[in-house]
Design a protein around this motif. Structure first.
Motif, PDB file in Angstrom:
ATOM      1  N   VAL A  69       0.830  -1.203   0.000  1.00 52.06           N
ATOM      2  CA  VAL A  69       0.000   0.000   0.000  1.00 52.06           C
ATOM      3  C   VAL A  69       0.868   1.257   0.000  1.00 52.06           C
ATOM      4  CG1 VAL A  69      -1.692   1.312   1.331  1.00 52.06           C
ATOM      5  CG2 VAL A  69      -1.925  -1.179   1.135  1.00 52.06           C
ATOM      6  N   GLU A  70       1.862   1.298   0.891  1.00 52.17           N
ATOM      7  CA  GLU A  70       2.695   2.493   1.003  1.00 52.17           C
ATOM      8  C   GLU A  70       3.440   2.795  -0.288  1.00 52.17           C
ATOM      9  OE1 GLU A  70       3.794   2.512   5.782  1.00 52.17           O
ATOM     10  OE2 GLU A  70       5.277   1.871   4.300  1.00 52.17           O
ATOM     11  N   LEU A  73       1.246   4.006  -3.168  1.00 52.02           N
ATOM     12  CA  LEU A  73       0.868   5.405  -2.989  1.00 52.02           C
ATOM     13  C   LEU A  73       2.017   6.339  -3.361  1.00 52.02           C
ATOM     14  CD1 LEU A  73      -1.162   5.369   0.369  1.00 52.02           C
ATOM     15  CD2 LEU A  73      -2.036   5.850  -1.924  1.00 52.02           C
ATOM     16  N   CYS A  76       2.426   6.330  -7.202  1.00 53.68           N
ATOM     17  CA  CYS A  76       1.336   7.051  -7.890  1.00 53.68           C
ATOM     18  C   CYS A  76       1.456   8.556  -7.711  1.00 53.68           C
ATOM     19  CB  CYS A  76      -0.010   6.556  -7.365  1.00 53.68           C
ATOM     20  SG  CYS A  76      -0.418   4.865  -7.838  1.00 53.68           S
ATOM     21  N   VAL A  77       1.716   8.993  -6.485  1.00 55.61           N
ATOM     22  CA  VAL A  77       1.778  10.433  -6.216  1.00 55.61           C
ATOM     23  C   VAL A  77       2.991  11.049  -6.900  1.00 55.61           C
ATOM     24  CG1 VAL A  77       2.092  12.164  -4.406  1.00 55.61           C
ATOM     25  CG2 VAL A  77       0.497  10.270  -4.057  1.00 55.61           C
ATOM     26  N   LEU A 331      -0.419  14.142  -2.055  1.00 53.56           N
ATOM     27  CA  LEU A 331      -1.319  13.007  -1.853  1.00 53.56           C
ATOM     28  C   LEU A 331      -2.760  13.479  -1.717  1.00 53.56           C
ATOM     29  CD1 LEU A 331      -1.776   9.990  -1.338  1.00 53.56           C
ATOM     30  CD2 LEU A 331      -1.249  10.399   1.082  1.00 53.56           C
ATOM     31  N   VAL A 335      -5.895  12.624  -4.196  1.00 52.56           N
ATOM     32  CA  VAL A 335      -7.169  12.064  -3.725  1.00 52.56           C
ATOM     33  C   VAL A 335      -8.323  12.920  -4.202  1.00 52.56           C
ATOM     34  CG1 VAL A 335      -8.546  11.584  -1.677  1.00 52.56           C
ATOM     35  CG2 VAL A 335      -6.139  10.914  -1.737  1.00 52.56           C
TER      36      VAL A 335
END
Length: 400
Positions: A69-70, A73, A76-77, A331, A335
């Motif tokens: 998960v980390e 993220l 992607c960011v 981030l 979102v």
């Protein structure tokens, strides 16, 4: 020289037992497997292998879920903001990709531990899985080194030549790191073989006559290239950067210095136990003598120590990304960008004006970040420490 000691240089763990006869007497695979399974006769230690397997399974699973998960993220960011993020984000992006590669290999080691080190995926996957893990492991470590060095250079070097060519240099360095990391594991992976016995095992199998030499060379190269040299460079350049910040008397200098100390400490905690244990097991029998109880403990806990070293895949995203106000802003912006757009009335738009203003501040902060920096002001140097609020930072960057 212990065959299983050198075999521990890979994530694939074999039988944790130490033989007491010469490897030169071995002439076939059956004798070699008996060599693996031979136990210490001088002393006996009651240790539960079943309990260890359960603990390892839980640790692997936790690292896999959190690390996946980390790092996704982070990728992607940073990928979405690659054109506008800080100057050092290219190293952070590549490091996250390498850590993600390590995380994706964890289910293999997790299942191998559960199956009592039985390898069920064939000869090709025996070599490829180890190669994939080690290539990403070295890449992750080397990108940490590049990040530490480049941060100091960017802080101290204000020459026009560096300002013009820094992005091109970083791309070339990243490409070189991937190539180097792809080459280093080859000598070890070339000797990984699927050994067919009562149960197939993926083992490090160098030639019998030169096994001790090969094991020592592989272990020393892994320790020097994977820990000693990177640790020295990370420590030196982070200390130099911290000293530079303290002399500059920046408002957030103390927090940045503490965070750089955390970079050094975390790297040492993750990798020092692994390489120390690996080196002791490799040297045992031919170069040094250890008490039999200590040898039992080292063999038993090596798998746990190896798993513990993979915690860097979980800690790196926190230290180098989630502690950064700029990353948290990106981030949040990502979102908000992917939230479903709903056409609302004027009243709803008015009620949400405060939150949209905050998001625009974050975007302004990113957009206002200068591409180059002078010798005394480097807003692009993201030290990943909590600093001033996004509003004050955005205002200062906009005014500059």
């Amino acid at each position: 020289m212990s065959v299983t000691a050198s075999m521990e240089s890979s994530p694939s763990k074999g039988v944790t037992a130490e033989p007491d006869y010469d490897i030169g007497e071995i002439h076939n695979w059956t004798e070699l497997l008996n060599f693996f399974n031979h136990t210490l006769s001088e002393c006996h230690v009651e240790l539960s292998e079943s309990t260890k397997r359960v603990v390892l399974f839980v640790l692997y699973l936790a690292i896999f879920v959190v690390g996946l998960v980390e790092n996704l993220l982070v990728i992607c960011v940073n990928w979405r903001h690659s054109g506008r993020a800080g100057l050092l984000s290219l190293y952070i992006l590549n490091m996250a990709i390498a850590d993600l590669g390590i995380v994706l290999s964890l289910p293999v080691w997790m299942l191998e531990v559960t199956l009592d080190y039985t390898w069920l995926w064939g000869s090709f996957s025996c070599r490829f899985a180890h190669y994939f893990y080690f290539a990403n492991m070295y890449s992750s470590i080397f990108f940490l080194v590049c990040l530490s060095i480049d941060r100091y250079i960017t802080l101290t070097n204000a020459s026009p030549s560096w300002q013009r060519h820094q992005h091109r240099v970083r791309r070339a360095v990243c490409a070189g790191v991937w190539v180097l990391s792809a080459i280093i594991p080859l000598p070890e992976v070339a000797h990984m073989q699927l050994v067919e016995s009562s149960e197939p095992m993926c083992l490090f199998m160098a030639p019998f006559e030169t096994f001790s030499t090969w094991a020592l060379v592989v272990t020393l190269s892994a320790t020097i290239l994977g820990f000693l040299l990177p640790f020295a460079l990370i420590a030196v350049f982070n200390v130099l950067t911290a000293c530079r910040l303290r002399r500059a008397a920046r408002p957030e200098g103390r927090r940045h210095c503490l965070l750089m100390c955390a970079y050094i400490t975390v790297f040492a905690i993750c990798w020092l136990p692994y390489h120390t244990t690996l080196l002791l097991l490799t040297l045992y029998g031919t170069h040094i003598s250890l008490h039999c109880y200590l040898v039992h403990l080292l063999y038993f806990f090596f798998d746990v120590i190896d798993c513990f070293s993979m915690l860097h895949c979980v800690i790196n995203p926190i230290l180098y990304n989630f502690l950064s106000p700029s990353f948290r802003g990106r981030l949040l912006s990502a979102v908000v960008h992917y939230l479903p757009k709903v056409q609302a009335g004027a009243g709803r738009r008015a009620s949400s004006s405060s939150s949209s203003t905050q998001h625009s501040i974050v975007i302004t902060k990113e957009g206002a970040q200068p591409i180059t920096a002078g010798p005394h002001h480097h807003p692009s140097l993201d030290f990943q420490a909590p600093s001033t609020s996004p509003i004050s930072t955005a205002q200062s960057l906009t005014s500059s």
